[in-house]
Design a protein around this motif. Structure first.
Motif, PDB file in Angstrom:
ATOM      1  N   LYS A  69      39.095  44.516  30.832  1.00  0.00           N
ATOM      2  CA  LYS A  69      38.057  45.150  30.002  1.00  0.00           C
ATOM      3  C   LYS A  69      38.488  45.207  28.546  1.00  0.00           C
ATOM      4  O   LYS A  69      37.679  44.990  27.634  1.00  0.00           O
ATOM      5  CB  LYS A  69      37.744  46.549  30.520  1.00  0.00           C
ATOM      6  CG  LYS A  69      36.915  46.510  31.800  1.00  0.00           C
ATOM      7  CD  LYS A  69      36.496  47.884  32.227  1.00  0.00           C
ATOM      8  CE  LYS A  69      35.553  47.750  33.425  1.00  0.00           C
ATOM      9  NZ  LYS A  69      35.482  48.985  34.202  1.00  0.00           N
ATOM     10  N   HIS A  72      38.050  41.876  26.940  1.00  0.00           N
ATOM     11  CA  HIS A  72      36.615  41.620  26.744  1.00  0.00           C
ATOM     12  C   HIS A  72      36.141  42.287  25.451  1.00  0.00           C
ATOM     13  O   HIS A  72      35.416  41.687  24.654  1.00  0.00           O
ATOM     14  CB  HIS A  72      35.807  42.148  27.939  1.00  0.00           C
ATOM     15  CG  HIS A  72      34.352  41.885  27.793  1.00  0.00           C
ATOM     16  ND1 HIS A  72      33.802  40.645  28.038  1.00  0.00           N
ATOM     17  CD2 HIS A  72      33.328  42.666  27.363  1.00  0.00           C
ATOM     18  CE1 HIS A  72      32.500  40.692  27.783  1.00  0.00           C
ATOM     19  NE2 HIS A  72      32.193  41.904  27.370  1.00  0.00           N
ATOM     20  N   LEU A 114      33.868  41.448  36.495  1.00  0.00           N
ATOM     21  CA  LEU A 114      33.350  42.594  35.736  1.00  0.00           C
ATOM     22  C   LEU A 114      31.826  42.592  35.791  1.00  0.00           C
ATOM     23  O   LEU A 114      31.201  41.539  35.890  1.00  0.00           O
ATOM     24  CB  LEU A 114      33.809  42.537  34.271  1.00  0.00           C
ATOM     25  CG  LEU A 114      35.313  42.608  33.985  1.00  0.00           C
ATOM     26  CD1 LEU A 114      35.566  42.736  32.486  1.00  0.00           C
ATOM     27  CD2 LEU A 114      35.959  43.779  34.722  1.00  0.00           C
ATOM     28  N   ASP A 115      31.254  43.780  35.724  1.00  0.00           N
ATOM     29  CA  ASP A 115      29.800  43.930  35.804  1.00  0.00           C
ATOM     30  C   ASP A 115      29.109  43.239  34.612  1.00  0.00           C
ATOM     31  O   ASP A 115      29.497  43.437  33.465  1.00  0.00           O
ATOM     32  CB  ASP A 115      29.476  45.430  35.804  1.00  0.00           C
ATOM     33  CG  ASP A 115      27.990  45.680  35.838  1.00  0.00           C
ATOM     34  OD1 ASP A 115      27.389  45.472  36.902  1.00  0.00           O
ATOM     35  OD2 ASP A 115      27.419  46.037  34.779  1.00  0.00           O
ATOM     36  N   GLU A 117      26.143  43.551  33.151  1.00  0.00           N
ATOM     37  CA  GLU A 117      25.503  44.397  32.133  1.00  0.00           C
ATOM     38  C   GLU A 117      26.558  45.081  31.263  1.00  0.00           C
ATOM     39  O   GLU A 117      26.388  45.205  30.052  1.00  0.00           O
ATOM     40  CB  GLU A 117      24.570  45.434  32.775  1.00  0.00           C
ATOM     41  CG  GLU A 117      23.319  44.818  33.416  1.00  0.00           C
ATOM     42  CD  GLU A 117      22.536  43.912  32.450  1.00  0.00           C
ATOM     43  OE1 GLU A 117      22.350  44.291  31.277  1.00  0.00           O
ATOM     44  OE2 GLU A 117      22.112  42.816  32.886  1.00  0.00           O
ATOM     45  N   TRP A 118      27.640  45.501  31.901  1.00  0.00           N
ATOM     46  CA  TRP A 118      28.731  46.105  31.124  1.00  0.00           C
ATOM     47  C   TRP A 118      29.266  45.076  30.128  1.00  0.00           C
ATOM     48  O   TRP A 118      29.546  45.393  28.972  1.00  0.00           O
ATOM     49  CB  TRP A 118      29.864  46.593  32.051  1.00  0.00           C
ATOM     50  CG  TRP A 118      30.944  47.289  31.263  1.00  0.00           C
ATOM     51  CD1 TRP A 118      30.984  48.618  30.948  1.00  0.00           C
ATOM     52  CD2 TRP A 118      32.095  46.684  30.641  1.00  0.00           C
ATOM     53  NE1 TRP A 118      32.103  48.868  30.166  1.00  0.00           N
ATOM     54  CE2 TRP A 118      32.798  47.717  29.965  1.00  0.00           C
ATOM     55  CE3 TRP A 118      32.600  45.379  30.589  1.00  0.00           C
ATOM     56  CZ2 TRP A 118      33.980  47.478  29.254  1.00  0.00           C
ATOM     57  CZ3 TRP A 118      33.775  45.143  29.865  1.00  0.00           C
ATOM     58  CH2 TRP A 118      34.459  46.179  29.212  1.00  0.00           C
ATOM     59  N   CYS A 119      29.401  43.844  30.595  1.00  0.00           N
ATOM     60  CA  CYS A 119      29.930  42.781  29.725  1.00  0.00           C
ATOM     61  C   CYS A 119      29.019  42.522  28.534  1.00  0.00           C
ATOM     62  O   CYS A 119      29.487  42.216  27.436  1.00  0.00           O
ATOM     63  CB  CYS A 119      30.108  41.483  30.513  1.00  0.00           C
ATOM     64  SG  CYS A 119      31.445  41.552  31.705  1.00  0.00           S
ATOM     65  N   SER A 121      27.040  44.694  27.041  1.00  0.00           N
ATOM     66  CA  SER A 121      26.760  45.832  26.163  1.00  0.00           C
ATOM     67  C   SER A 121      27.488  45.823  24.808  1.00  0.00           C
ATOM     68  O   SER A 121      26.850  46.144  23.808  1.00  0.00           O
ATOM     69  CB  SER A 121      26.937  47.156  26.903  1.00  0.00           C
ATOM     70  OG  SER A 121      28.232  47.243  27.408  1.00  0.00           O
TER      71      SER A 121
END
Ligand code: 2DT
Ligand code: MG
Length: 212
Positions: A69, A72, A114-115, A117-119, A121
């Protein structure tokens, strides 16, 4: 939105897996546009020359491990730190031909699990490209091009996941190109669509609404 008094440059992005021919095509396109008298500049993400970029470079060269994360967010921060300069160039009438953008950011991180949508944002609200070319390879062709580099991610099974995430991410505005074709054929198609884009967006405002 930024409204314009003079014509602006186009924001052109090429996306795809490793070894899909992006770097060859961005160079050919920049050279061709220059020949035709356009004001143009090649840009590449990650931009490894900044402080954030040098951390990313160490990560990609396997000098350092970084939490999935955290890296990212660094890739995203690397885009944000370039936004004002890119915006200025576009408004100065310079067309930017960009090798990878936020789509790679999401495709590579989501391929790790990794999710999605999280990626997306942290990149919400970045400049939106005027055109995205997606260099699409069949999995057979992708396979032929592997067994190569030594940077992180340059590995067959992972690239297959990245391909799948790109395919999930692509939207109807993308120009999906058959990247298995000869370099020159691809170049002609990219050139002609880029010229149309440059003309079309020259007096449109810049959009700062990626994924909004
Ligand atoms: P190059 O081989 O093109 O230098 O890319 N990547 C790239 C990410 O994981 N996230 C991002 O946001 C970007 C822009 C793709 C280096 C590698 O970095 C990956 C391949
Ligand atoms: Mg690479």
């Amino acid at each position: 939105m930024t409204f314009l008094e003079k014509s602006r440059g186009a924001f052109i992005v090429l996306e795809g897996c490793d070894r899909s021919g992006k770097s060859t095509q961005v160079k050919l396109l920049v050279n061709r546009l220059e020949q035709l008298g356009h004001n143009v500049m090649l840009w590449k993400f990650p931009e490894r020359k900044t402080q954030i970029g040098s951390m990313i470079d160490e990560y990609l060269k396997n000098v350092k491990d970084v939490d999935d994360k955290a890296i990212h967010l660094l890739f995203s921060a690397n885009r944000w730190e370039c936004m004002s300069e890119m915006k200025k160039k576009l408004l100065d009438g310079i067309t930017l031909v960009v090798d990878r953008y936020a789509y790679s950011g999401v495709a590579y991180s989501a391929a790790k699990g990794l999710d999605l949508e999280w990626c997306k944002s942290p990149d919400i609200g970045l400049l939106t490209p005027d055109i995205v070319f997606f260099m699409n390879l069949t999995s057979e062709e992708a396979e032929k091009r592997f067994g190569f580099g030594n940077e992180r991610y340059e590995e067959k099974a992972f690239q297959e996941k990245v391909r799948n995430t790109f395919n999930f991410l692509k939207d109807p505005t993308w120009k999906v190109l058959n990247a298995c074709r000869a370099v020159e054929k691809l170049h002609k198609e990219i050139e002609s669509l880029s010229l149309k884009t440059i003309q079309k967006c020259s007096n449109l405002p810049l959009k700062e609404d990626l994924w909004k």
